[in-house]
Design a protein around this motif. Structure first.
Motif, PDB file in Angstrom:
ATOM      1  N   ALA A   1       0.838  -1.206   0.000  1.00 24.11           N
ATOM      2  CA  ALA A   1       0.000   0.000   0.000  1.00 24.11           C
ATOM      3  C   ALA A   1       0.868   1.250   0.000  1.00 24.11           C
ATOM      4  O   ALA A   1       0.599   2.216  -0.734  1.00 24.11           O
ATOM      5  CB  ALA A   1      -0.931  -0.009   1.203  1.00 24.11           C
ATOM      6  N   ARG A   2       1.913   1.261   0.809  1.00 25.16           N
ATOM      7  CA  ARG A   2       2.822   2.411   0.826  1.00 25.16           C
ATOM      8  C   ARG A   2       3.559   2.542  -0.509  1.00 25.16           C
ATOM      9  O   ARG A   2       3.792   3.658  -0.997  1.00 25.16           O
ATOM     10  CB  ARG A   2       3.807   2.275   1.984  1.00 25.16           C
ATOM     11  N   PHE A   3       3.915   1.405  -1.108  1.00 24.93           N
ATOM     12  CA  PHE A   3       4.576   1.407  -2.411  1.00 24.93           C
ATOM     13  C   PHE A   3       3.679   2.062  -3.463  1.00 24.93           C
ATOM     14  O   PHE A   3       4.143   2.877  -4.279  1.00 24.93           O
ATOM     15  CB  PHE A   3       4.895  -0.039  -2.796  1.00 24.93           C
ATOM     16  N   ILE A   4       2.401   1.724  -3.461  1.00 31.56           N
ATOM     17  CA  ILE A   4       1.470   2.301  -4.439  1.00 31.56           C
ATOM     18  C   ILE A   4       1.318   3.800  -4.203  1.00 31.56           C
ATOM     19  O   ILE A   4       1.349   4.597  -5.151  1.00 31.56           O
ATOM     20  CB  ILE A   4       0.103   1.589  -4.372  1.00 31.56           C
ATOM     21  N   ARG A   5       1.158   4.213  -2.950  1.00 31.05           N
ATOM     22  CA  ARG A   5       1.014   5.641  -2.662  1.00 31.05           C
ATOM     23  C   ARG A   5       2.248   6.427  -3.089  1.00 31.05           C
ATOM     24  O   ARG A   5       2.146   7.561  -3.561  1.00 31.05           O
ATOM     25  CB  ARG A   5       0.736   5.853  -1.172  1.00 31.05           C
ATOM     26  N   ARG A   6       3.417   5.822  -2.937  1.00 30.12           N
ATOM     27  CA  ARG A   6       4.662   6.512  -3.264  1.00 30.12           C
ATOM     28  C   ARG A   6       4.894   6.592  -4.774  1.00 30.12           C
ATOM     29  O   ARG A   6       5.364   7.607  -5.280  1.00 30.12           O
ATOM     30  CB  ARG A   6       5.833   5.788  -2.603  1.00 30.12           C
ATOM     31  N   ASN A   7       4.547   5.544  -5.508  1.00 32.28           N
ATOM     32  CA  ASN A   7       4.913   5.474  -6.926  1.00 32.28           C
ATOM     33  C   ASN A   7       3.739   5.645  -7.891  1.00 32.28           C
ATOM     34  O   ASN A   7       3.968   5.963  -9.068  1.00 32.28           O
ATOM     35  CB  ASN A   7       5.585   4.124  -7.203  1.00 32.28           C
ATOM     36  N   TYR A   8       2.523   5.442  -7.419  1.00 29.63           N
ATOM     37  CA  TYR A   8       1.335   5.569  -8.274  1.00 29.63           C
ATOM     38  C   TYR A   8       0.285   6.373  -7.508  1.00 29.63           C
ATOM     39  O   TYR A   8      -0.858   5.942  -7.348  1.00 29.63           O
ATOM     40  CB  TYR A   8       0.799   4.185  -8.653  1.00 29.63           C
ATOM     41  N   ASN A   9       0.682   7.552  -7.048  1.00 26.50           N
ATOM     42  CA  ASN A   9      -0.141   8.264  -6.063  1.00 26.50           C
ATOM     43  C   ASN A   9      -1.412   8.868  -6.633  1.00 26.50           C
ATOM     44  O   ASN A   9      -2.254   9.344  -5.872  1.00 26.50           O
ATOM     45  CB  ASN A   9       0.697   9.341  -5.363  1.00 26.50           C
ATOM     46  N   ASP A  10      -1.578   8.874  -7.968  1.00 23.20           N
ATOM     47  CA  ASP A  10      -2.831   9.385  -8.530  1.00 23.20           C
ATOM     48  C   ASP A  10      -3.845   8.275  -8.789  1.00 23.20           C
ATOM     49  O   ASP A  10      -4.962   8.545  -9.243  1.00 23.20           O
ATOM     50  CB  ASP A  10      -2.581  10.181  -9.805  1.00 23.20           C
ATOM     51  N   ALA A  11      -3.483   7.016  -8.510  1.00 27.62           N
ATOM     52  CA  ALA A  11      -4.426   5.910  -8.715  1.00 27.62           C
ATOM     53  C   ALA A  11      -5.567   5.997  -7.709  1.00 27.62           C
ATOM     54  O   ALA A  11      -5.349   6.207  -6.519  1.00 27.62           O
ATOM     55  CB  ALA A  11      -3.714   4.570  -8.586  1.00 27.62           C
ATOM     56  N   GLY A  12      -6.785   5.818  -8.211  1.00 26.55           N
ATOM     57  CA  GLY A  12      -7.953   5.915  -7.346  1.00 26.55           C
ATOM     58  C   GLY A  12      -8.482   4.588  -6.863  1.00 26.55           C
ATOM     59  O   GLY A  12      -9.281   4.534  -5.930  1.00 26.55           O
ATOM     60  N   ALA A  13      -8.051   3.485  -7.495  1.00 21.98           N
ATOM     61  CA  ALA A  13      -8.563   2.163  -7.133  1.00 21.98           C
ATOM     62  C   ALA A  13      -7.532   1.109  -7.483  1.00 21.98           C
ATOM     63  O   ALA A  13      -6.647   1.324  -8.316  1.00 21.98           O
ATOM     64  CB  ALA A  13      -9.875   1.880  -7.863  1.00 21.98           C
ATOM     65  N   ILE A  14      -7.659  -0.040  -6.820  1.00 24.71           N
ATOM     66  CA  ILE A  14      -6.790  -1.178  -7.109  1.00 24.71           C
ATOM     67  C   ILE A  14      -7.640  -2.408  -7.412  1.00 24.71           C
ATOM     68  O   ILE A  14      -8.653  -2.667  -6.744  1.00 24.71           O
ATOM     69  CB  ILE A  14      -5.811  -1.467  -5.952  1.00 24.71           C
ATOM     70  N   GLU A  15      -7.220  -3.153  -8.445  1.00 22.18           N
ATOM     71  CA  GLU A  15      -7.898  -4.374  -8.863  1.00 22.18           C
ATOM     72  C   GLU A  15      -6.863  -5.313  -9.430  1.00 22.18           C
ATOM     73  O   GLU A  15      -5.658  -5.064  -9.303  1.00 22.18           O
ATOM     74  CB  GLU A  15      -9.021  -4.043  -9.858  1.00 22.18           C
ATOM     75  N   MET A  16      -7.297  -6.406 -10.078  1.00 21.56           N
ATOM     76  CA  MET A  16      -6.346  -7.473 -10.410  1.00 21.56           C
ATOM     77  C   MET A  16      -6.284  -7.852 -11.881  1.00 21.56           C
ATOM     78  O   MET A  16      -5.469  -8.705 -12.240  1.00 21.56           O
ATOM     79  CB  MET A  16      -6.678  -8.724  -9.590  1.00 21.56           C
ATOM     80  N   GLU A  17      -7.121  -7.268 -12.757  1.00 24.44           N
ATOM     81  CA  GLU A  17      -7.171  -7.766 -14.133  1.00 24.44           C
ATOM     82  C   GLU A  17      -7.012  -6.706 -15.217  1.00 24.44           C
ATOM     83  O   GLU A  17      -6.712  -7.035 -16.371  1.00 24.44           O
ATOM     84  CB  GLU A  17      -8.512  -8.495 -14.385  1.00 24.44           C
ATOM     85  N   GLY A  18      -7.238  -5.452 -14.907  1.00 23.93           N
ATOM     86  CA  GLY A  18      -7.370  -4.427 -15.934  1.00 23.93           C
ATOM     87  C   GLY A  18      -6.190  -4.286 -16.868  1.00 23.93           C
ATOM     88  O   GLY A  18      -6.359  -4.140 -18.087  1.00 23.93           O
ATOM     89  N   SER A  19      -4.968  -4.340 -16.328  1.00 24.69           N
ATOM     90  CA  SER A  19      -3.805  -4.147 -17.191  1.00 24.69           C
ATOM     91  C   SER A  19      -3.675  -5.273 -18.215  1.00 24.69           C
ATOM     92  O   SER A  19      -3.260  -5.037 -19.357  1.00 24.69           O
ATOM     93  CB  SER A  19      -2.524  -4.033 -16.357  1.00 24.69           C
TER      94      SER A  19
END
Length: 282
Positions: free
Chosen positions: A167-185
């Motif tokens: 979670a801290r990794f995402i906030r630090r490197n992808y801080n504009d992301a509004g949601a997390i999921e598992m298939e979209g990419s």
């Protein structure tokens, strides 16, 4: 009534049974079709819209989604691809029951492990501009829907701890992301590599990706989020029209594309005579 063996116009993908059921409720005259390798879709008509829909439940994970989306695109030749379902919120202002439309999708696990630590190598694919614009227009007519047009993070993880390392990794490197999921990419990558198809990820927020995730799920938040995402998807497809000249009658010849004075049969089979026209050059 048996539907003709035609190319569905739009491919709508889900990972979970409840996501599939939420979209399926909007599709009429459904008929199951089976790929030679066993992947199943239901093909039907979207209520009050011009689209044929091919609906598939792929299971969880970006790699699986990418492989199966590629298979389905090659088989069904859709005009557009949408991945629809639930997600966890990464922002305080993105609440449970809101809908996130992915302006782009980040694959969060790419990088290099070096002596000084993990060096992020961001991978991102944009959502379709045309579908995003249709979504922005659609939600204006849905007063009960609170929608966010922001990036979405895809990771091979169910996030249920807002203070964990990932979670801290995402906030630090992808801080504009509004949601997390598992298939979209995976789905967007498949669409991009198969002729740059229009593709979009639409997610209903079912939890805040924290320790209360289990409680939110138990309270029915996943079901409500899936239904909200499905409703927005249907509204988008009522706004976004099929390409001019695309067939809605089952008469279109599979695998052929037309343009100018030539016909491109790559990917298709033609039975019958062909008359060629030369231009005098050798």
């Amino acid at each position: 009534m048996t539907m003709p063996d035609i190319q569905p116009t739009v491919l709508v993908l889900t990972a979970l049974p409840l996501e599939y059921a939420a979209v399926r409720a909007h599709v009429e005259e459904r008929e199951e079709r089976v790929h030679r390798d066993g992947t199943r879709v239901e093909v039907g008509r979207l209520t009050s819209a011009s689209w044929h829909v091919a609906l598939a439940e792929l299971g969880m994970g970006a790699e699986r989604a990418g492989v199966l989306t590629t298979q389905l695109i090659d088989w069904l030749r859709p005009e557009a691809v949408l991945f629809v379902g639930v997600a966890g919120s990464l922002k305080d202002d993105v609440g449970i029951g809101d809908v996130v439309v992915g302006t782009q999708v980040y694959e969060i696990h790419g990088g290099k492990q070096a002596p000084e630590g993990f060096l992020v190598r961001p991978k991102a694919l944009p959502g379709s501009h045309a579908l995003e614009q249709a979504a922005r227009s659609a939600v204006r007519d849905m007063p009960g829907v609170r929608a966010h047009f922001v990036p979405i993070a895809t990771g091979d993880v169910v996030l249920a701890d807002a203070e964990c390392d990932i979670a801290r990794f995402i906030r630090r490197n992808y801080n504009d992301a509004g949601a997390i999921e598992m298939e979209g990419s995976g789905a967007l990558q498949a669409a991009h590599l198969n002729g740059q198809l229009n593709a979009l990820v639409i997610r209903g927020i079912s939890d805040r990706a924290d320790a209360q995730k289990h409680e939110a799920d138990a309270a029915g938040a996943q079901q409500r989020a899936a239904e909200r995402a499905a409703a927005v998807t249907v509204a988008v497809l009522r706004k976004h029209r099929p390409r001019e000249g695309s067939s809605d009658s089952g008469e279109e010849r599979q695998g052929a594309t037309y343009g100018g004075d030539h016909i491109d049969f790559r990917g298709g089979t033609f039975h019958g005579p062909v008359t060629g026209k030369g231009d005098g050059r050798r």
